[in-house]
Design an enzyme around this catalytic site. Structure first.
Site, PDB file in Angstrom:
ATOM      1  N   GLY A 318      42.441  42.718  43.141  1.00 59.54           N
ATOM      2  CA  GLY A 318      41.047  43.023  42.882  1.00 59.54           C
ATOM      3  C   GLY A 318      40.492  42.214  41.726  1.00 59.54           C
ATOM      4  O   GLY A 318      40.850  41.054  41.516  1.00 59.54           O
ATOM      5  N   SER A 319      39.642  42.844  40.938  1.00 59.81           N
ATOM      6  CA  SER A 319      38.937  42.127  39.872  1.00 59.81           C
ATOM      7  C   SER A 319      39.830  41.668  38.737  1.00 59.81           C
ATOM      8  O   SER A 319      39.396  40.849  37.913  1.00 59.81           O
ATOM      9  CB  SER A 319      37.803  42.994  39.323  1.00 59.81           C
ATOM     10  OG  SER A 319      36.804  43.172  40.313  1.00 59.81           O
ATOM     11  N   THR A 320      41.061  42.158  38.645  1.00 61.37           N
ATOM     12  CA  THR A 320      41.975  41.608  37.628  1.00 61.37           C
ATOM     13  C   THR A 320      42.237  40.128  37.912  1.00 61.37           C
ATOM     14  O   THR A 320      42.539  39.357  37.001  1.00 61.37           O
ATOM     15  CB  THR A 320      43.311  42.372  37.605  1.00 61.37           C
ATOM     16  OG1 THR A 320      43.993  42.216  38.860  1.00 61.37           O
ATOM     17  CG2 THR A 320      43.109  43.852  37.326  1.00 61.37           C
ATOM     18  N   PHE A 321      42.087  39.725  39.176  1.00 60.33           N
ATOM     19  CA  PHE A 321      42.316  38.338  39.594  1.00 60.33           C
ATOM     20  C   PHE A 321      41.200  37.409  39.109  1.00 60.33           C
ATOM     21  O   PHE A 321      41.347  36.182  39.125  1.00 60.33           O
ATOM     22  CB  PHE A 321      42.429  38.281  41.117  1.00 60.33           C
ATOM     23  CG  PHE A 321      42.985  36.991  41.670  1.00 60.33           C
ATOM     24  CD1 PHE A 321      44.302  36.634  41.455  1.00 60.33           C
ATOM     25  CD2 PHE A 321      42.181  36.140  42.407  1.00 60.33           C
ATOM     26  CE1 PHE A 321      44.826  35.449  41.975  1.00 60.33           C
ATOM     27  CE2 PHE A 321      42.689  34.951  42.936  1.00 60.33           C
ATOM     28  CZ  PHE A 321      44.021  34.608  42.714  1.00 60.33           C
ATOM     29  N   LYS A 322      40.094  37.986  38.671  1.00 59.75           N
ATOM     30  CA  LYS A 322      38.982  37.165  38.173  1.00 59.75           C
ATOM     31  C   LYS A 322      39.384  36.368  36.934  1.00 59.75           C
ATOM     32  O   LYS A 322      38.771  35.333  36.629  1.00 59.75           O
ATOM     33  CB  LYS A 322      37.768  38.050  37.882  1.00 59.75           C
ATOM     34  CG  LYS A 322      37.129  38.613  39.156  1.00 59.75           C
ATOM     35  CD  LYS A 322      36.061  39.654  38.869  1.00 59.75           C
ATOM     36  CE  LYS A 322      35.477  40.201  40.171  1.00 59.75           C
ATOM     37  NZ  LYS A 322      34.516  41.313  39.960  1.00 59.75           N
TER      38      LYS A 322
END
Length: 602
Positions: A318-322
């Site tokens: 999810g957004s941790t991959f940003k």
């Protein structure tokens, strides 16, 4: 007269024949005795000694496992067991019946004893009963003349003082199976246990040690008269781990009734300080033989306590991959600190519309603001310009898409897709829309909690390729950690965004912020869908996560670090079906980091 002479001659001849025969027999007897005593003396001496001397394998103590502060995580406790040697038992049924009068045996136990005797050589001892009290041992010793072939062995049982807190990295020991290699006499000892999972399995040979033996003089009844000779063998080696048991217990308790995983790393060495997978189970159940009831309960639990989620659980990050996408874009020159994109809440691409989690949008955003607000539209735009190949390359540099090499045999590799992967997997070309989804860590992208902890560590330590380890590293080992080809300036920009996530006004993890004498944390939230939301549902109203069955709720994630100015600890938390990264995962991670700081683990 002649007749008397004839009789005398006949008697004389007979006497002579008897004498000659006696002489031949005497010489034959002398020769035989000489042959047996001289030529065959060693053989029969050995046979006599075998009847008089009983030789038994001595099991060395298994190596103890300690945490970084010397607290015992796996140890040994005294265990008495009753064994039987089939070739020394004239009537097995009679012996077992007598044994049963002293210590009751179930029908299953009797059947297993007979099965073990059938599958082993007659001289190999077979376990009848273990974990005997001294009172029961005494009763058996008093009845020894009526229990031929039965003897008492004093051994050691493996115990795990912290129980379920250490299961998923320590593993547990269990009985030797037919599939286990029989290259060691210890593996033939009845009731002997070997590592079946975790570090117990990985370091089995080191922990096992080398067998010894003891020679005992026994009488005709098999009663031990005296000890003749003893070789203690070599004890197993002790292991000293990087785990801090205080932080380990705290981190696991921080999950409460939630299901998921957490990993805490030293960002400079890669030493694992805490390694949590919940729910867990008590490994002591396996050392004495788990019951069918307990085993079925573990198997049927929908939260999968047997799965080591920290390395076997593969989740959309999810957004941790940003963090990865932002750093890749900065390194490629696709964006800089002044680059902005406007978020209106949605972005059309071809015949599809991609939505931001904030339906009315975030307005104009640069990379720091986009990280703070977790703006999907910003990262959709960046991913389109950047392309999947550059995203994938950065992700792999940061430790994703392949196994970390940790000392656990159930580690999975996660997945970082690219165009080549898709062509091999599906025979299809990569599509732009797939880059858009990958830009926010969904679609094909998968990662384990351990990989997420490695990823954030490599970013906040300044771009060094630390590798996770349970074994303490020397200064020389730490010196071999290489610098990745990533600009420190770009790392600092990403770290600023992570700091704002927690400490900025309306940052997505602002509710989890703390200030311990000026020490703060940075991080990144993530919430990933486990089901597809249809256009019909979007039009009629998206069902709230809390109104869905547990298994259909979103996963909650958070990656973080502290202190903010000189990072020492990194944490990755995944709460399965936790609904919200900011509301559930971030508070857990915040508590864990605060405890690590309070303990001041070096």
């Amino acid at each position: 007269m002649n007749r008397d002479n004839d009789k005398g001659k006949v008697l004389l001849r007979r006497t002579a024949m008897v004498t000659v025969a006696a002489v031949f027999l005497l010489f034959g007897l002398i020769f035989r005795l000489y042959y047996l005593q001289v030529y065959q003396g060693d053989k029969y001496k050995m046979m006599a000694d075998e009847n008089r001397i009983s030789s038994r394998v001595l099991v060395p103590p298994r190596g103890t496992i300690y945490d970084r502060n010397g607290e015992v995580l796996a140890a040994n406790e005294q265990n008495f067991q009753a064994l039987i040697v089939a070739e020394q038992t004239p009537d097995l049924e009679k012996t077992l019946k007598r044994f049963n009068q002293i210590i009751p045996l179930s029908a299953d136990e009797k059947e297993k004893i007979k099965k073990d005797i059938h599958h082993n050589k007659k001289f190999v001892p077979v376990k009848i009963k273990d974990n005997l009290s001294w009172e029961k041992v005494s009763a058996l010793l008093l009845d020894a003349p009526y229990l031929p072939g039965v003897f008492i062995s004093e051994g050691l049982n493996r115990t795990y003082p912290l129980g379920e807190y250490t299961t998923h990295f320590l593993g547990y020991v269990g009985a030797v199976s037919e599939a286990d290699a029989k290259d060691d006499p210890l593996l033939m000892v009845p009731g002997f246990k070997i590592g079946k999972s975790g570090l117990e399995k990985i370091f089995e040979k080191e922990l096992r040690g080398k067998a010894g033996d003891v020679k005992l003089e026994v009488n005709a009844y098999g009663r031990i008269m005296k000890e003749i000779e003893r070789d203690k063998g070599t004890p197993g080696k002790d292991l000293h781990l990087t785990i801090d048991s205080r932080l380990q217990k705290f981190a696991q308790d921080a999950f409460g009734d939630n299901s998921g995983a957490a990993v805490v790393l030293d960002v400079h060495s890669g030493e694992i300080l805490a390694f949590v997978s919940v729910p867990s189970f008590d490994p002591n159940l396996f050392t004495t033989g788990i019951s069918h009831k307990d085993w079925n309960a573990l198997l049927e639990n929908e939260r999968h306590p047997l799965t080591n989620k920290a390395v076997s659980g593969q989740y959309s990050p999810g957004s941790t991959f940003k963090i990865v996408v932002a750093l890749a874009a900065l390194e490629a020159g696709v964006i800089d600190l002044n680059t902005t994109f406007t978020c209106s809440g949605s972005m059309p691409l071809g015949n599809h519309v991609f939505h931001c989690w904030r339906h009315w949008g975030h307005g104009k955003q640069n990379v720091v603001e986009a990280l703070k607000n977790s703006c999907d539209i910003f990262f959709y735009e960046v991913a389109l310009e950047l392309g999947i190949e550059k995203i994938a390359a950065m992700a792999r540099q940061l430790g994703m898409g392949h196994k970390t090499g940790i000392s656990l045999d159930n580690e999975r590799s996660g997945l970082i897709p690219d165009s080549e992967w898709k062509m091999k997997k599906y025979g299809e070309k990569w599509q732009q829309g797939e880059s858009v989804i990958a830009g926010i860590g969904q679609g094909y992208v998968l990662a384990t909690p351990l990989q997420l902890a490695v990823m954030v560590s490599r970013v906040v330590n300044g771009g060094y390729d630390i590798k996770p380890t349970f074994m303490k590293l020397s200064l020389k080992d730490k010196g071999y950690i290489k610098k990745l080809p990533i600009s420190r300036k770009n790392i600092d920009i990403v770290k600023k965004g992570m700091f704002e996530v927690v400490n900025g006004e309306r940052g997505t993890a602002s509710a989890a912020r703390f200030n311990l004498n000026g020490i703060k944390m940075g991080g990144k939230t993530g919430t990933t869908q486990v089901r597809r939301i249809s256009m019909e549902e979007r039009k009629s109203g998206i069902i709230k996560d809390e109104d869905l069955p547990w298994r259909l709720r979103n996963h909650a994630l958070f990656i973080g670090y502290a202190p903010q100015d000189n990072p020492h600890y990194a944490v990755a938390v995944v709460v399965e079906h936790g609904s919200s990264g900011s509301g559930v995962a971030a508070p857990i991670a915040s508590k864990i980091l605060q405890e690590a700081l309070r303990l001041d683990i070096k």
